[in-house]
Scaffold this motif. Structure first.
Motif, short mmCIF file in Angstrom:
data_model
loop_
_atom_site.label_atom_id
_atom_site.label_comp_id
_atom_site.label_asym_id
_atom_site.label_seq_id
_atom_site.Cartn_x
_atom_site.Cartn_y
_atom_site.Cartn_z
N ASN A 69 0.36 14.09 0.43
CA ASN A 69 1.36 12.67 0.13
C ASN A 69 3.18 13.46 1.04
N LYS A 73 1.75 7.18 4.29
CA LYS A 73 0.25 5.78 3.75
C LYS A 73 1.53 4.45 3.04
N THR A 74 2.24 5.16 1.78
CA THR A 74 3.26 3.97 1.94
C THR A 74 4.37 3.15 2.18
N THR A 75 4.55 4.20 3.13
CA THR A 75 5.47 3.02 4.21
C THR A 75 4.34 2.36 4.94
N LEU A 77 2.45 0.57 4.31
CA LEU A 77 1.96 -0.80 3.54
C LEU A 77 2.63 -1.24 3.51
N ARG A 78 4.48 -0.96 3.30
CA ARG A 78 5.57 -1.33 2.79
C ARG A 78 6.03 -2.20 4.97
N LEU A 101 1.44 -3.18 -4.02
CA LEU A 101 2.53 -2.03 -3.62
C LEU A 101 2.94 -1.08 -5.52
N ASP A 102 3.50 -2.30 -6.13
CA ASP A 102 4.77 -1.45 -7.20
C ASP A 102 4.35 -2.69 -8.57
N ASP A 179 -1.80 -0.20 -2.97
CA ASP A 179 -1.44 1.35 -2.80
C ASP A 179 -2.07 1.59 -4.33
N TRP A 181 -1.35 2.90 -7.07
CA TRP A 181 -0.38 2.85 -8.42
C TRP A 181 -2.07 2.40 -9.20
N SER A 210 -4.73 2.01 0.52
CA SER A 210 -3.73 4.16 0.40
C SER A 210 -4.19 4.58 -0.81
#
Length: 314
Positions: A69, A73-75, A77-78, A101-102, A179, A181, A210
């Motif tokens: 964490n 990874k998410t950064t 993707l964004r 992503l969300d 992501d 989620w 991710s």
């Protein structure tokens, strides 16, 4: 339609910290020790979320992102989705993109679910006839019933995930960003969603995923980035990168003996020789002439002759 592609050159993403404690001596010392915090050209304390990334993705590539964490990874993707802009470097994306992503991404919580569906279709340039099909598809899959015509702010978290997933997977992109989620939700919904998601993954030209789930990365990806502190630690196929990341390298293969050399015996001869050595088989001369029998023991013969002589003298 042109082939999809992604090209990232010297990518770095920095987030400035504006609160007062960020400028303290303690933060400055920590920045020097960890290497994750730094200063930009305006002498602001910044978090280096991504640092010096270079890679290219072409049609057919399936990239998995793994790491602890906060690894970035998410950064990443964004940035690929266009939500964040690179502070340093360049990102070139050719092809249509869908980002899972969300569940709230692109949603207006004050509008109804149906209104959000129509807005997403208009954003993607769909004609009116396609909007109706999109609405019916999302409605059937999400199974929200009358809630679809109510404001989303009264939805439960599970209902938001259902609508977000159904809407995100209803429009098929060339480049799919996901992501972890999408693994959330009740068991019944995820069982239903798996087939739809796998079909979408197969239909995408490029996948960037991710996840912390080893089986998902191994089954869906052909290439893996191990990210740590915003950098790519290792880049390679899942079979090589995952064991290193998990700390359990695969066992070394034992090389089979080479039986093609001149010293190697044929199978039958080798078996015969091994059997002779182990079982103590008959002497070749005895085997050739059965009349010779077993070779006598000299000590045993002398002892027998001596006993016979003593008996005769008595």
């Amino acid at each position: 339609m042109a082939n999809a592609s992604v090209r990232v050159t010297d990518l770095s993403v920095l987030f400035p910290l504006y609160h007062g404690s960020a400028r303290s001596l303690k933060k400055t010392v920590f920045a020097a020790a960890s290497g994750r915090l730094g200063q930009d050209s305006h002498h602001r304390v910044v978090v280096q979320a991504l640092r010096d990334l270079n890679f290219t993705l072409n049609s057919g590539d399936r990239l998995g992102l793994i790491g602890a964490n906060g690894a970035g990874k998410t950064t990443l993707l964004r940035v690929l989705a266009g939500i964040y802009e690179p502070v340093i470097g360049r990102v070139q994306v050719n092809g249509s993109i869908s980002a899972l992503l969300d569940p709230n991404l692109g949603m207006n919580m004050d509008l109804t679910g149906r209104e959000n569906i129509r807005l997403r279709g208009l954003f993607n340039g769909m004609p009116r006839s396609a909007l109706r099909r999109l609405e019916d598809d999302v409605q059937d899959f999400a199974e929200l019933g009358d809630f679809l015509d109510l404001p989303m702010r009264i939805y439960s978290s599970g209902m938001v995930v259902r609508l977000g997933f159904a809407l995100a997977t209803a429009i098929r992109p060339q480049i799919l960003l996901m992501d972890e989620w999408f693994l959330a939700g009740d068991a019944g919904f995820m069982e239903k969603a798996r087939a739809r998601l796998e079909d979408m993954v197969r239909g995408a030209d490029i996948l960037v995923l991710s996840s912390h789930a080893e089986n998902v990365i191994r089954d869906w990806c052909t290439r893996v980035f191990w990210l740590d502190h915003g950098r790519v630690v290792e880049d390679g196929p899942p079979a090589e990168v995952l064991p290193h990341y998990l700390g359990s390298p695969p066992p070394e293969e034992i090389e089979a003996p080479n039986l093609d050399t001149e010293d190697a015996l044929p199978v039958d001869d080798a078996h015969a020789e091994a059997s002779s050595d182990v079982d103590g088989g008959p002497d070749p001369e005895t085997a050739a002439d059965p009349a010779k029998g077993v070779r006598p023991d000299p000590d045993a013969t002398a002892s027998s002759e001596q006993s016979a002589g003593e008996a005769a003298a008595a």
